[in-house]
Design an enzyme around this catalytic site. Structure first.
Site, PDB file in Angstrom:
ATOM      1  N   VAL A 113       0.868  -1.175   0.000  1.00 24.30           N
ATOM      2  CA  VAL A 113       0.000   0.000   0.000  1.00 24.30           C
ATOM      3  C   VAL A 113       0.906   1.227   0.000  1.00 24.30           C
ATOM      4  O   VAL A 113       1.587   1.503   1.001  1.00 24.30           O
ATOM      5  CB  VAL A 113      -0.935   0.001   1.233  1.00 24.30           C
ATOM      6  CG1 VAL A 113      -1.771   1.277   1.268  1.00 24.30           C
ATOM      7  CG2 VAL A 113      -1.843  -1.231   1.226  1.00 24.30           C
ATOM      8  N   CYS A 164      11.554  -6.204   5.750  1.00 23.86           N
ATOM      9  CA  CYS A 164      10.488  -7.202   5.877  1.00 23.86           C
ATOM     10  C   CYS A 164      11.018  -8.561   6.304  1.00 23.86           C
ATOM     11  O   CYS A 164      10.300  -9.338   6.920  1.00 23.86           O
ATOM     12  CB  CYS A 164       9.674  -7.264   4.595  1.00 23.86           C
ATOM     13  SG  CYS A 164       8.686  -5.759   4.427  1.00 23.86           S
ATOM     14  N   GLU A 188       4.325  -7.313   3.187  1.00 22.23           N
ATOM     15  CA  GLU A 188       4.562  -8.079   4.418  1.00 22.23           C
ATOM     16  C   GLU A 188       3.994  -7.354   5.635  1.00 22.23           C
ATOM     17  O   GLU A 188       3.583  -7.998   6.608  1.00 22.23           O
ATOM     18  CB  GLU A 188       6.061  -8.325   4.613  1.00 22.23           C
ATOM     19  CG  GLU A 188       6.695  -9.222   3.553  1.00 22.23           C
ATOM     20  CD  GLU A 188       7.203  -8.471   2.322  1.00 22.23           C
ATOM     21  OE1 GLU A 188       6.686  -7.378   2.029  1.00 22.23           O
ATOM     22  OE2 GLU A 188       8.104  -8.994   1.652  1.00 22.23           O
TER      23      GLU A 188
HETATM   24  N1  THU Z   1       7.658  -4.093  -1.755  1.00 19.73           N
HETATM   25  C1  THU Z   1       6.955  -4.958  -0.955  1.00 19.73           C
HETATM   26  O1  THU Z   1       5.733  -4.832  -0.822  1.00 19.73           O
HETATM   27  N2  THU Z   1       7.637  -5.948  -0.318  1.00 19.73           N
HETATM   28  C2  THU Z   1       8.969  -6.201  -0.479  1.00 19.73           C
HETATM   29  O2  THU Z   1       9.507  -7.059   0.206  1.00 19.73           O
HETATM   30  C3  THU Z   1       9.723  -5.454  -1.512  1.00 19.73           C
HETATM   31  C4  THU Z   1       9.093  -4.169  -1.933  1.00 19.73           C
HETATM   32  C5  THU Z   1       6.923  -2.992  -2.417  1.00 19.73           C
HETATM   33  C6  THU Z   1       7.134  -1.643  -1.817  1.00 19.73           C
HETATM   34  C7  THU Z   1       6.806  -0.724  -2.985  1.00 19.73           C
HETATM   35  O3  THU Z   1       5.414  -0.442  -2.970  1.00 19.73           O
HETATM   36  C8  THU Z   1       7.146  -1.542  -4.206  1.00 19.73           C
HETATM   37  O4  THU Z   1       7.328  -2.876  -3.775  1.00 19.73           O
HETATM   38  C9  THU Z   1       8.405  -1.083  -4.924  1.00 19.73           C
HETATM   39  O5  THU Z   1       9.475  -1.025  -4.048  1.00 19.73           O
END
Ligand code: THU
Length: 140
Positions: free
Chosen positions: A49, A95, A61
């Site tokens: 988000v 994460c 996560e």
């Molecule tokens: N992102 C995640 O949701 N989890 C991760 O472990 C890596 C990165 C998301 C954050 C952001 O919205 C997008 O990926 C680009 O970095």
């Protein structure tokens, strides 16, 4: 015998893909979904988000961890994190720390390199045990 025997990775990946489509990622256009198999058998999911104040972005996560607590807690047995194509994605550094707090040394992670354990992807992790031991020192 595979370490990941007994885990339905296809189901976990499917759950991660389903939630990935619900991601709110209007800035990066990089949708992420994650699904965790809990030690009681339930599957908990999360999606990223983003925010107009970019640095406030919540990774997938984060949502999953919030949902873990909202639905009864427990420990992660296995985790599948996917990108917008449904392919395995390495959880970011922060994460991995979140996963450590809600997993165990045997938690399995689906990665682009195959199934690894949480300590494989976060060696020498700082965790709750460190806080406890230092607190005991402080009060000795
Ligand atoms: N992102 C995640 O949701 N989890 C991760 O472990 C890596 C990165 C998301 C954050 C952001 O919205 C997008 O990926 C680009 O970095």
């Amino acid at each position: 015998m595979s370490m990941s025997e007994g885990i339905d990775w296809t189901a976990l990946q499917s759950a991660a893909i389903a939630i990935m489509h619900k991601a709110y990622a209007p800035y990066s256009h990089f949708k992420v979904g994650v699904a965790g198999l809990m030690d009681d058998g339930r599957i908990v999911t999360g999606c990223n988000v983003e925010n107009a104040s970019y640095g406030l972005t919540l990774c997938a996560e984060c949502g999953m961890v919030s949902s873990i607590h909202a639905t009864g807690g427990g420990l992660l047995t296995a985790v599948a994190c996917v990108d917008q194509h449904g392919n395995a994605l390495m959880p970011c550094g922060r994460c991995r720390q979140l996963l450590w707090e809600h997993g165990s040394p045997t938690t399995q992670i689906m990665t682009p390199e195959g199934v690894l354990t949480l300590p494989d992807i976060l060696p020498q992790a700082f965790g709750p045990a460190d806080l406890q031991s230092r607190a005991e020192d402080a009060h000795a």
